[in-house]
Design a protein around this motif. Structure first.
Motif, PDB file in Angstrom:
ATOM      1  N   LYS A 145      16.722  13.829  11.760  1.00 32.80           N
ATOM      2  CA  LYS A 145      16.284  15.438  12.091  1.00 32.80           C
ATOM      3  C   LYS A 145      17.024  16.444  11.498  1.00 32.80           C
ATOM      4  N   LEU A 146      18.536  15.929  11.049  1.00 38.27           N
ATOM      5  CA  LEU A 146      19.436  16.991  10.584  1.00 38.27           C
ATOM      6  C   LEU A 146      20.348  16.212   9.521  1.00 38.27           C
ATOM      7  N   TYR A 147      20.429  16.838   8.600  1.00 35.63           N
ATOM      8  CA  TYR A 147      21.093  16.241   7.290  1.00 35.63           C
ATOM      9  C   TYR A 147      22.558  17.218   7.041  1.00 35.63           C
ATOM     10  N   ILE A 148      23.741  16.771   7.104  1.00 37.13           N
ATOM     11  CA  ILE A 148      24.891  17.388   7.120  1.00 37.13           C
ATOM     12  C   ILE A 148      25.602  17.204   5.910  1.00 37.13           C
ATOM     13  N   PHE A 149      25.959  18.271   5.034  1.00 39.89           N
ATOM     14  CA  PHE A 149      26.569  17.981   3.943  1.00 39.89           C
ATOM     15  C   PHE A 149      27.939  18.657   3.832  1.00 39.89           C
ATOM     16  N   PRO A 150      29.027  17.943   3.952  1.00 40.43           N
ATOM     17  CA  PRO A 150      30.330  18.426   4.076  1.00 40.43           C
ATOM     18  C   PRO A 150      30.972  18.801   2.958  1.00 40.43           C
ATOM     19  N   THR A 151      30.851  18.112   1.923  1.00 41.86           N
ATOM     20  CA  THR A 151      31.426  18.313   0.580  1.00 41.86           C
ATOM     21  C   THR A 151      30.470  18.502  -0.583  1.00 41.86           C
TER      22      THR A 151
ATOM     23  N   CYS B 240      28.073  26.402   8.073  1.00 41.25           N
ATOM     24  CA  CYS B 240      29.279  26.614   8.675  1.00 41.25           C
ATOM     25  C   CYS B 240      30.396  26.653   7.780  1.00 41.25           C
ATOM     26  N   ALA B 241      31.169  28.010   7.875  1.00 42.11           N
ATOM     27  CA  ALA B 241      32.316  28.293   6.742  1.00 42.11           C
ATOM     28  C   ALA B 241      33.268  27.411   6.933  1.00 42.11           C
ATOM     29  N   CYS B 242      33.518  26.931   8.191  1.00 43.99           N
ATOM     30  CA  CYS B 242      34.791  26.149   8.415  1.00 43.99           C
ATOM     31  C   CYS B 242      34.536  24.692   8.965  1.00 43.99           C
ATOM     32  N   ALA B 243      35.677  24.078   8.814  1.00 43.73           N
ATOM     33  CA  ALA B 243      35.631  22.584   9.013  1.00 43.73           C
ATOM     34  C   ALA B 243      36.752  22.261   9.764  1.00 43.73           C
ATOM     35  N   PRO B 244      37.058  21.139  10.512  1.00 39.73           N
ATOM     36  CA  PRO B 244      35.975  20.511  11.000  1.00 39.73           C
ATOM     37  C   PRO B 244      35.267  21.079  12.201  1.00 39.73           C
ATOM     38  N   MET B 245      33.888  21.102  12.364  1.00 41.36           N
ATOM     39  CA  MET B 245      33.159  21.649  13.629  1.00 41.36           C
ATOM     40  C   MET B 245      33.627  21.105  14.926  1.00 41.36           C
ATOM     41  N   PRO B 246      33.735  22.027  15.786  1.00 41.61           N
ATOM     42  CA  PRO B 246      33.730  21.475  17.105  1.00 41.61           C
ATOM     43  C   PRO B 246      32.451  20.839  17.682  1.00 41.61           C
TER      44      PRO B 246
ATOM     45  N   MET C  43      18.626  21.175   7.333  1.00 40.78           N
ATOM     46  CA  MET C  43      20.035  20.954   6.533  1.00 40.78           C
ATOM     47  C   MET C  43      21.042  21.826   7.012  1.00 40.78           C
ATOM     48  N   LEU C  44      22.372  21.210   7.186  1.00 39.40           N
ATOM     49  CA  LEU C  44      23.352  21.843   7.543  1.00 39.40           C
ATOM     50  C   LEU C  44      24.580  21.928   6.374  1.00 39.40           C
ATOM     51  N   TYR C  45      25.149  22.788   5.970  1.00 44.05           N
ATOM     52  CA  TYR C  45      26.070  22.759   4.833  1.00 44.05           C
ATOM     53  C   TYR C  45      27.415  23.482   5.204  1.00 44.05           C
ATOM     54  N   LEU C  46      28.444  23.098   4.701  1.00 43.43           N
ATOM     55  CA  LEU C  46      29.795  23.244   5.111  1.00 43.43           C
ATOM     56  C   LEU C  46      30.647  23.862   3.793  1.00 43.43           C
ATOM     57  N   HIS C  47      31.306  24.978   4.258  1.00 42.54           N
ATOM     58  CA  HIS C  47      32.374  25.759   3.214  1.00 42.54           C
ATOM     59  C   HIS C  47      31.585  26.220   2.202  1.00 42.54           C
ATOM     60  N   ALA C  48      31.326  25.527   0.983  1.00 40.53           N
ATOM     61  CA  ALA C  48      30.825  25.916  -0.184  1.00 40.53           C
ATOM     62  C   ALA C  48      29.999  25.224  -1.082  1.00 40.53           C
TER      63      ALA C  48
ATOM     64  N   GLY D 210      34.900  39.760  12.310  1.00 39.48           N
ATOM     65  CA  GLY D 210      33.553  40.053  12.995  1.00 39.48           C
ATOM     66  C   GLY D 210      32.399  39.693  12.151  1.00 39.48           C
ATOM     67  N   LYS D 211      32.407  38.993  10.858  1.00 36.27           N
ATOM     68  CA  LYS D 211      31.304  38.650  10.252  1.00 36.27           C
ATOM     69  C   LYS D 211      30.938  37.070  10.610  1.00 36.27           C
ATOM     70  N   PRO D 212      29.454  37.127  10.546  1.00 36.86           N
ATOM     71  CA  PRO D 212      28.905  35.656  10.755  1.00 36.86           C
ATOM     72  C   PRO D 212      29.716  34.543   9.967  1.00 36.86           C
ATOM     73  N   ALA D 213      30.043  33.362  10.569  1.00 38.30           N
ATOM     74  CA  ALA D 213      30.646  32.356  10.087  1.00 38.30           C
ATOM     75  C   ALA D 213      29.668  31.099   9.834  1.00 38.30           C
ATOM     76  N   CYS D 214      28.842  30.951  10.932  1.00 33.98           N
ATOM     77  CA  CYS D 214      28.182  30.039  11.181  1.00 33.98           C
ATOM     78  C   CYS D 214      26.788  30.126  11.896  1.00 33.98           C
ATOM     79  N   GLY D 215      25.855  29.439  11.507  1.00 36.83           N
ATOM     80  CA  GLY D 215      24.415  29.750  12.129  1.00 36.83           C
ATOM     81  C   GLY D 215      23.241  29.269  11.191  1.00 36.83           C
ATOM     82  N   ILE D 216      22.082  29.643  11.429  1.00 32.91           N
ATOM     83  CA  ILE D 216      20.920  29.081  10.961  1.00 32.91           C
ATOM     84  C   ILE D 216      19.918  30.145  10.287  1.00 32.91           C
ATOM     85  N   LYS D 217      19.335  29.702   9.165  1.00 29.33           N
ATOM     86  CA  LYS D 217      18.240  30.447   8.654  1.00 29.33           C
ATOM     87  C   LYS D 217      17.117  29.649   8.492  1.00 29.33           C
ATOM     88  N   PHE D 218      16.012  30.083   9.143  1.00 26.46           N
ATOM     89  CA  PHE D 218      14.665  29.305   9.191  1.00 26.46           C
ATOM     90  C   PHE D 218      13.757  29.475   8.100  1.00 26.46           C
ATOM     91  N   ARG D 219      13.099  28.405   7.495  1.00 33.06           N
ATOM     92  CA  ARG D 219      12.246  28.403   6.639  1.00 33.06           C
ATOM     93  C   ARG D 219      10.677  28.709   6.777  1.00 33.06           C
TER      94      ARG D 219
END
Length: 271
Positions: A42-48, A180-186, A70-75, A162-171
């Motif tokens: 249901k969800l693909y997480i790409f950490p690196t 998510c800009a930072c890791a590890p995610m809680p 899709m969920l991407y981390l950092h860069a 105060g700028k967004p750091a994590c969230g969702i963009k729907f297609r």
């Protein structure tokens, strides 16, 4: 070199283990394996995903076209071209980014029930490898850090600006791209992403669960009552007591002593 692989991969597994849902760890070359079943996730997480190959980028693009989340981390895709660039990040994720120069990259979650949760992206191993570093209190904040600029749902913001750091963009054609800009995610953030991706969660709280088609193992470090769920009506037989429990998507309460582990044989309702 930042040694970011530790917080983004190895250190991330602890929270993933507590989400109340099973997960698999794969490599990008697994996309080419004959037995790889893309539809089961249901969800693909790409950490690196800094510099994926052209073939990997095409496989990810194909999954996005199929409506996969899709969920991407950092860069993600940051090093795909000859120079480090935001262009491939935006082209391959559909998310607009801006680089943030922060003294402190701490993120605070901003959805209901998680407003007190903060996390950051730091390198605790700047003087040596992770096993031999002598001063656990010495660290540096990971850079560069990026803020997503066009999210439909913001789940966390940088405390400093105060700028967004994590969230969702729907297609428009289905599915979403998340960041998510930072890791590890809680674990609270991961479970929120799971909710949006319709990932089935087998427990009402964040606890480690192992489950297969015929077996389930649950560990509850705090103890107390936990509601367990099954995606279809099933009989859970306690391996220690022999008690049989009918559990479905509506859930059933189970009491745990602190640090108790329960083992169940899982059978269909007709059994």
């Amino acid at each position: 070199k930042t040694n970011t692989y530790y917080p983004m991969v190895e250190h991330q597994s602890e929270a993933l283990n507590k989400t109340g849902a099973p997960w698999d760890m794969c490599m990008t070359f697994d996309f080419d394996c004959e037995g790889f079943d893309a539809d089961q996730y249901k969800l693909y997480i790409f950490p690196t995903l800094f510099a994926p190959t052209e073939d990997t980028r095409e496989k990810i693009s194909e999954l996005r076209r199929k409506g996969k989340n899709m969920l991407y981390l950092h860069a993600p895709f940051y090093a795909c071209e000859e120079e480090l660039s935001l262009s491939p990040m935006e082209e391959n994720t559909g998310i607009k980014f801006e680089r943030c120069d922060l003294c402190d990259n701490t993120v605070r979650l901003c959805f209901d029930g998680a407003e007190d949760v903060t996390f950051d992206f730091i390198n605790k191993t700047l003087k040596g490898d992770i096993w031999h570093h002598k001063d656990p209190d010495e660290f540096e904040y990971i850079t560069p850090i990026f803020a997503p600029a066009n999210l439909d749902v913001v789940l966390g913001r940088f405390v400093e600006n105060g700028k967004p750091a994590c969230g969702i963009k729907f297609r428009e054609d289905g599915g979403f791209d998340a960041f998510c800009a930072c890791a590890p995610m809680p674990v609270e953030l991961i479970r929120e992403f799971y909710e949006y991706a319709n990932v089935f969660m087998y427990a009402s709280k964040s606890i480690p669960i192992y489950i297969s088609s015929s077996f389930e193992c649950i560990y509850n470090y705090d103890g107390g009552t936990v509601k367990l769920y099954m995606p279809k009506s099933s009989i859970l037989t306690d391996c220690f007591t022999g008690e049989r429990h009918l559990v479905d998507e509506k859930g059933k309460d189970f009491y745990f002593e602190p640090h108790e582990t329960k083992y169940f044989i899982v059978e269909g309702k007709e059994s």
